[in-house]
Scaffold this motif. Sequence first.
Motif, PDB file in Angstrom:
ATOM      1  N   TRP A 292       0.834  -1.198   0.000  1.00  0.00           N
ATOM      2  CA  TRP A 292       0.000   0.000   0.000  1.00  0.00           C
ATOM      3  C   TRP A 292       0.872   1.253   0.000  1.00  0.00           C
ATOM      4  N   GLN A 293       0.316   2.342  -0.481  1.00  0.00           N
ATOM      5  CA  GLN A 293       0.986   3.628  -0.494  1.00  0.00           C
ATOM      6  C   GLN A 293       0.619   4.396   0.779  1.00  0.00           C
ATOM      7  N   THR A 294       1.445   5.386   1.115  1.00  0.00           N
ATOM      8  CA  THR A 294       1.188   6.213   2.289  1.00  0.00           C
ATOM      9  C   THR A 294       1.000   7.654   1.867  1.00  0.00           C
ATOM     10  N   ARG A 295      -0.034   8.270   2.373  1.00  0.00           N
ATOM     11  CA  ARG A 295      -0.298   9.695   2.154  1.00  0.00           C
ATOM     12  C   ARG A 295      -0.036  10.401   3.479  1.00  0.00           C
ATOM     13  N   ILE A 296       0.857  11.380   3.453  1.00  0.00           N
ATOM     14  CA  ILE A 296       1.129  12.197   4.627  1.00  0.00           C
ATOM     15  C   ILE A 296       0.687  13.615   4.316  1.00  0.00           C
ATOM     16  N   ASP A 297      -0.210  14.146   5.125  1.00  0.00           N
ATOM     17  CA  ASP A 297      -0.696  15.514   4.960  1.00  0.00           C
ATOM     18  C   ASP A 297      -0.107  16.341   6.100  1.00  0.00           C
ATOM     19  N   GLU A 298       0.956  17.073   5.779  1.00  0.00           N
ATOM     20  CA  GLU A 298       1.651  17.884   6.788  1.00  0.00           C
ATOM     21  C   GLU A 298       0.769  19.017   7.300  1.00  0.00           C
TER      22      GLU A 298
END
Length: 182
Positions: free
Chosen positions: A16-22
């Motif tokens: 799976w991919q990871t989305r990081i929303d700073e």
Amino acid sequence: IMFGLSFFSCADSSDWQTRIDEEYGYKIEYPRTWQLAKTEGKSPSTKSKNFDKFQKEGKVICPTTGLVLVDAELSIIIEENSGLSLERWLDENQKEQNPDINCRFVTTELPYKIGGQKAIKVITKFENPNKPSKKEVDKGHDNIYIMKNDKIYNFDLCNRNTVKEEFETICEAMMKSFTFIK
């Protein structure tokens, strides 16, 4: 929910991919077969200006333009709150959600937390089964809300054309992976 959790435990999410929303301080994992559509601008059903939309694309409906039907989606819509409790915010804002659709809301407290925060699930029940469409009513449309740092995080789940158990399992796994990073 229990079915989703047991089904997911057999699934492999290692690719799976990871989305990081700073900006909004969260991290979430999503299947590689889903696309991330970062959306800026006003969400049609809320006052929010920023949200992430994770989509499982379906069949091409216009080969010339490449327009693709979205089979399923999980959006994370971030809305500002002005010191209200989550329950009070929901009471005041549910009436504003979907004003063009004749529907009623059923609120259910979930027995778990998302990102360490209490979650509340809102199930939309349509009064007129032909609006928006019988298929969407049958597949369902749910929202799960959490509050952190005076912001409301709305997990908007919309299944258009995916096997219900598969959709629930994937969404459950995505929400289970959701964590706050600040």
